[in-house]
Design an enzyme around this catalytic site. Structure first.
Site, PDB file in Angstrom:
ATOM      1  N   TYR A 126       0.817  -1.222   0.000  1.00 19.97           N
ATOM      2  CA  TYR A 126       0.000   0.000   0.000  1.00 19.97           C
ATOM      3  C   TYR A 126       0.849   1.270   0.000  1.00 19.97           C
ATOM      4  O   TYR A 126       0.373   2.329   0.427  1.00 19.97           O
ATOM      5  CB  TYR A 126      -0.942  -0.007   1.199  1.00 19.97           C
ATOM      6  CG  TYR A 126      -2.175  -0.863   0.995  1.00 19.97           C
ATOM      7  CD1 TYR A 126      -3.105  -0.574  -0.014  1.00 19.97           C
ATOM      8  CD2 TYR A 126      -2.440  -1.947   1.827  1.00 19.97           C
ATOM      9  CE1 TYR A 126      -4.245  -1.339  -0.191  1.00 19.97           C
ATOM     10  CE2 TYR A 126      -3.589  -2.733   1.653  1.00 19.97           C
ATOM     11  CZ  TYR A 126      -4.486  -2.415   0.641  1.00 19.97           C
ATOM     12  OH  TYR A 126      -5.623  -3.171   0.473  1.00 19.97           O
ATOM     13  N   ASN A 156     -13.458  -3.453   3.501  1.00 26.18           N
ATOM     14  CA  ASN A 156     -14.352  -3.522   2.338  1.00 26.18           C
ATOM     15  C   ASN A 156     -14.119  -4.774   1.484  1.00 26.18           C
ATOM     16  O   ASN A 156     -14.402  -4.803   0.300  1.00 26.18           O
ATOM     17  CB  ASN A 156     -14.241  -2.234   1.515  1.00 26.18           C
ATOM     18  CG  ASN A 156     -12.812  -1.963   1.070  1.00 26.18           C
ATOM     19  OD1 ASN A 156     -11.925  -2.787   1.288  1.00 26.18           O
ATOM     20  ND2 ASN A 156     -12.596  -0.842   0.425  1.00 26.18           N
ATOM     21  N   HIS A 180      -9.715  -6.145  -2.692  1.00 27.89           N
ATOM     22  CA  HIS A 180      -8.849  -5.179  -3.368  1.00 27.89           C
ATOM     23  C   HIS A 180      -8.760  -5.576  -4.833  1.00 27.89           C
ATOM     24  O   HIS A 180      -8.691  -6.763  -5.148  1.00 27.89           O
ATOM     25  CB  HIS A 180      -7.438  -5.216  -2.766  1.00 27.89           C
ATOM     26  CG  HIS A 180      -6.428  -4.478  -3.599  1.00 27.89           C
ATOM     27  ND1 HIS A 180      -6.188  -3.137  -3.444  1.00 27.89           N
ATOM     28  CD2 HIS A 180      -5.649  -4.897  -4.642  1.00 27.89           C
ATOM     29  CE1 HIS A 180      -5.287  -2.761  -4.348  1.00 27.89           C
ATOM     30  NE2 HIS A 180      -4.945  -3.810  -5.086  1.00 27.89           N
ATOM     31  N   GLU A 238       1.452  -5.353  -8.659  1.00 26.75           N
ATOM     32  CA  GLU A 238       0.775  -6.134  -7.616  1.00 26.75           C
ATOM     33  C   GLU A 238       0.794  -7.638  -7.923  1.00 26.75           C
ATOM     34  O   GLU A 238       0.916  -8.457  -7.009  1.00 26.75           O
ATOM     35  CB  GLU A 238      -0.656  -5.624  -7.442  1.00 26.75           C
ATOM     36  CG  GLU A 238      -0.675  -4.223  -6.845  1.00 26.75           C
ATOM     37  CD  GLU A 238      -2.048  -3.585  -6.790  1.00 26.75           C
ATOM     38  OE1 GLU A 238      -2.133  -2.443  -6.309  1.00 26.75           O
ATOM     39  OE2 GLU A 238      -3.042  -4.205  -7.240  1.00 26.75           O
TER      40      GLU A 238
HETATM   41  N1  UDP Z   1      -9.331   3.064   2.897  1.00 30.66           N
HETATM   42  C1  UDP Z   1      -9.633   3.455   4.178  1.00 30.66           C
HETATM   43  N2  UDP Z   1     -10.151   4.718   4.381  1.00 30.66           N
HETATM   44  C2  UDP Z   1     -10.353   5.586   3.346  1.00 30.66           C
HETATM   45  C3  UDP Z   1     -10.029   5.185   2.047  1.00 30.66           C
HETATM   46  C4  UDP Z   1      -9.524   3.910   1.854  1.00 30.66           C
HETATM   47  O1  UDP Z   1      -9.468   2.697   5.131  1.00 30.66           O
HETATM   48  O2  UDP Z   1     -10.821   6.710   3.584  1.00 30.66           O
HETATM   49  C5  UDP Z   1      -8.773   1.710   2.675  1.00 30.66           C
HETATM   50  C6  UDP Z   1      -9.780   0.755   2.023  1.00 30.66           C
HETATM   51  O3  UDP Z   1      -9.557  -0.550   2.557  1.00 30.66           O
HETATM   52  C7  UDP Z   1      -9.384   0.840   0.562  1.00 30.66           C
HETATM   53  C8  UDP Z   1      -7.869   0.973   0.649  1.00 30.66           C
HETATM   54  O4  UDP Z   1      -7.655   1.789   1.791  1.00 30.66           O
HETATM   55  O5  UDP Z   1      -9.817  -0.288  -0.162  1.00 30.66           O
HETATM   56  C9  UDP Z   1      -7.206   1.595  -0.541  1.00 30.66           C
HETATM   57  O6  UDP Z   1      -7.835   2.836  -0.795  1.00 30.66           O
HETATM   58  P1  UDP Z   1      -8.214   3.263  -2.298  1.00 30.66           P
HETATM   59  O7  UDP Z   1      -8.594   4.703  -2.258  1.00 30.66           O
HETATM   60  O8  UDP Z   1      -7.114   2.855  -3.220  1.00 30.66           O
HETATM   61  O9  UDP Z   1      -9.561   2.420  -2.574  1.00 30.66           O
HETATM   62  P2  UDP Z   1      -9.830   1.180  -3.548  1.00 30.66           P
HETATM   63  O10 UDP Z   1      -8.948   1.357  -4.766  1.00 30.66           O
HETATM   64  O11 UDP Z   1      -9.497  -0.072  -2.774  1.00 30.66           O
HETATM   65  O12 UDP Z   1     -11.292   1.267  -3.865  1.00 30.66           O
HETATM   66 MG    MG Z   2      -6.868   1.632  -4.900  1.00 30.16          MG
END
Ligand code: UDP
Ligand code: MG
Length: 141
Positions: A49, A112, A115, A126
């Site tokens: 991450y 959620n 990924h 990845e």
């Molecule tokens: N996440 C979080 N809080 C936030 C935004 C993201 O905990 O406000 C976590 C969530 O698990 C997310 C991951 O960080 O899936 C990566 O964030 P991203 O914005 O890349 O979202 P994604 O691509 O997974 O939809």
């Molecule tokens: Mg993302």
């Protein structure tokens, strides 16, 4: 054909949704090219991450992602990257469309359930974070 990296996060594995989640992807025409269950170290989670290292949720996210085993897989299909993102739904399950994995199974914006890579560059990075070339077995006979 395109490949993308999907990870079932600890909340999905913990609640025994591995099979259900893979079925949803298969039913939408995606194929499993590689698959493994593992537990990440904090260092590995921080690397995975790394793009979020300046975000306020980085510490909590990386703690959560090491809180239990995850399942990593490479999926293949036409427009696999975009398709997987659509099947997963919005980051926040509250905002995710009906029928998406995050709407069905997501707990909150952090937990959620899944990924999925967001671009060809991140997919490549990845995929090779979790797998080596010889572990990627496509549909070719
Ligand atoms: N996440 C979080 N809080 C936030 C935004 C993201 O905990 O406000 C976590 C969530 O698990 C997310 C991951 O960080 O899936 C990566 O964030 P991203 O914005 O890349 O979202 P994604 O691509 O997974 O939809
Ligand atoms: Mg993302």
């Amino acid at each position: 054909m395109e490949r993308t990296l999907v990870m079932i996060k600890p909340d999905g594995v913990e609640r025994n949704f591995i099979g259900k989640i893979i079925s949803i992807f298969e039913e939408k025409g995606l194929r499993v090219v590689a698959l493994k269950k593992l537990k990440l170290s904090k260092e590995q989670a921080k690397t995975f991450y790394i793009v979020h290292k300046e975000r306020p949720f980085y510490e909590s996210l990386t703690d959560y992602i090491i809180s239990g085993p995850v399942v990593a897989m490479v999926l293949e299909g036409e427009n696999a990257i975009k398709k997987v993102r659509e099947i997963m739904g919005a980051t926040d399950p509250k905002e995710a469309e009906e029928g998406t994995i995050r709407k069905l199974f997501g707990v909150d914006k952090e937990k959620n359930t899944v990924h999925g890579s967001d671009s060809p560059e991140s997919a490549k990075k990845e995929i090779y974070f979790f797998f080596s070339e010889y572990e990627l077995i496509g549909a070719e006979k």
